[in-house]
Design an enzyme around this catalytic site. Structure first.
Site, PDB file in Angstrom:
ATOM      1  CG  ASN A   8      -1.896   1.101   1.364  1.00  0.00           C
ATOM      2  OD1 ASN A   8      -1.765   2.063   0.690  1.00  0.00           O
ATOM      3  ND2 ASN A   8      -2.886   1.044   2.026  1.00  0.00           N
ATOM      4  CG  HIS A 154     -11.817   5.781   2.279  1.00  0.00           C
ATOM      5  ND1 HIS A 154     -12.293   6.993   2.715  1.00  0.00           N
ATOM      6  CD2 HIS A 154     -10.524   6.004   2.259  1.00  0.00           C
ATOM      7  CE1 HIS A 154     -11.468   7.667   3.225  1.00  0.00           C
ATOM      8  NE2 HIS A 154     -10.239   6.965   2.955  1.00  0.00           N
ATOM      9  CG  LEU A 183     -15.972   8.631  10.748  1.00  0.00           C
ATOM     10  CD1 LEU A 183     -16.532   8.918  12.124  1.00  0.00           C
ATOM     11  CD2 LEU A 183     -15.884   9.554   9.611  1.00  0.00           C
ATOM     12  CG  ASP A 256      -4.041  12.744  16.603  1.00  0.00           C
ATOM     13  OD1 ASP A 256      -5.244  12.185  17.205  1.00  0.00           O
ATOM     14  OD2 ASP A 256      -3.172  12.170  16.818  1.00  0.00           O
ATOM     15  CB  VAL A 305     -11.701   9.453  13.869  1.00  0.00           C
ATOM     16  CG1 VAL A 305     -12.900   9.975  14.674  1.00  0.00           C
ATOM     17  CG2 VAL A 305     -10.497  10.034  13.765  1.00  0.00           C
ATOM     18  N   GLY A 306     -13.209   6.447  13.680  1.00  0.00           N
ATOM     19  CA  GLY A 306     -14.633   5.746  13.706  1.00  0.00           C
ATOM     20  C   GLY A 306     -14.521   4.687  14.970  1.00  0.00           C
ATOM     21  CD  GLU A 356      -8.520   0.857   3.735  1.00  0.00           C
ATOM     22  OE1 GLU A 356      -8.776   1.563   2.865  1.00  0.00           O
ATOM     23  OE2 GLU A 356      -7.796   1.459   4.740  1.00  0.00           O
TER      24      GLU A 356
END
Length: 371
Positions: A8, A154, A183, A256, A305-306, A356
């Site tokens: 990646n 995404h 997120l 952040d 974040v999510g 991912e």
């Protein structure tokens, strides 16, 4: 067919993971690629360093994340010269990412000439968008000439997370309607109906949509004209402003969310405003996608974040009780893949850890085994 290496190559980093089946054998990240004092001078050097340190005996394939596949690629593709040229042609649509993706593919092809290389596209999952969702209301001839439409991003994460949500709830994927919220430093929302993306917040580029770490998200296009005419900013300066100096960074000086939450808890008004702007945008997309789907079975949070910011989840869904969307405060503070809505809630609210790299490995293996 069990061993797959996933590469990646981001704009300034290279992540890698070596799989045997679905077991991780090795993984890591080379940071600050191409930056002063960074770990590698360019992406090619970073990938060569990774390949040199890994045990690649028995490697079946290398899977590469490619950000933009345009309208050409609706599924992962086995890389040949024609595929490589097509990805190169798409660089104007993803100038920060596709060149890095290409560098990784080229080095891996040269170093491992007998190993199949597979490109897995962030945009592919969104090829099911209805034309009404993908089309911008500008002159059609101009849009077609320059490839201006909603592509979405995404997709690898939204695909993985929506399937994992169905598994968590014990529901057939083909029957599940879900709103997935990725997120992270980049952020996007997606409406998934029976495994098909039918709406997503990122557009022609990853700039549109939700508030992000350094990106503005949705913005009146006239702001660009105003900055050019009244502020005298160049196109490149405006690009830099909206992509690298906006979002949480622009509102607070930090990108952040953990720092934003700490400052908010300490009473910092700038952090409080940034938090409110961030969550309000998510609320609006959840409401809009609820209307588009007609029936929602789950709202799922994922990415940094999510997955970790309980206050964001609570605030983003506050006031949606009449839609059957509620969060249980105790469950919201937990960890791992879980349902955080109360028992009996009409809409399940879930937290799923995205993967991912695993999704890329699975898709890579499927392409190679089926060729």
């Amino acid at each position: 067919m069990s061993r797959v290496l996933v590469l990646n190559c981001g704009s300034s980093s290279v992540k890698y993971r070596l799989y045997d089946g679905e077991q991780t054998l090795d993984h890591g990240t080379i940071e600050r690629v191409g930056e002063p004092g960074g770990d590698a001078g360019d992406h090619g050097t970073a990938v060569r360093r990774i390949l040199a340190r890994l045990d690649l005996a028995g490697l079946a394939a290398v899977g590469h994340r490619v950000v933009h596949g345009g309208r050409r690629f609706s599924a992962p593709a086995l890389v040949d010269d024609a595929v490589l040229a097509a990805i190169e042609d798409l660089v104007p649509l993803a100038p920060l990412h596709n060149p890095a993706n290409l560098a990784g593919i080229r080095v891996a092809r040269a170093a491992l000439p007998d190993v199949p290389q597979v490109a897995v596209f962030d945009t592919a999952f969104h090829h099911t968008l209805p034309e009404a969702a993908a089309t911008y209301a500008i002159d059609l001839a101009t849009a077609r000439r320059y490839g201006i439409r909603r592509y979405g991003f995404h997709g690898t994460s939204h695909g993985y997370v929506s399937r994992r949500t169905a598994e968590l709830l014990g529901r057939p994927y083909a029957e599940l309607n879900a709103i997935t919220l990725h997120l992270g430093n980049g952020a996007s929302a997606c409406a998934v109906a029976g495994g098909r993306s039918v709406a997503t917040s990122m557009g022609m580029s990853p700039l549109e949509g939700l508030v992000m770490g350094t990106r503005s998200g949705d913005l009146d296009p006239a702001v660009v004209f105003h900055l050019r005419r009244e502020g005298g900013l160049t196109v490149d300066q405006i690009d830099d402003l909206l992509n690298h100096r906006s979002g949480l960074l622009g509102l607070t000086g930090v990108n952040d969310m953990r720092e934003v939450l700490a400052r908010r808890a300490a009473g910092d008004p700038a952090a409080t405003l940034a938090f409110d702007v961030y969550c309000r945008r998510i609320t609006g997309y959840v409401g809009a996608y609820y209307a588009l789907l007609g029936r929602v079975d789950a709202v799922t949070f994922t990415a940094g974040v999510g997955e970790r910011a309980a206050p964001v989840r609570a605030a983003a869904l506050a006031g949606l009780d009449r839609l059957g969307i509620r969060i249980d405060p105790g469950r919201n503070e937990g960890t791992g893949d879980r349902v955080v809505s109360p028992d009996g809630a009409e809409v399940a609210v879930c937290v799923i850890t995205t993967d991912e790299e695993l999704e890329i490995a699975r898709e890579t293996r499927a392409v190679v085994s089926g060729r």
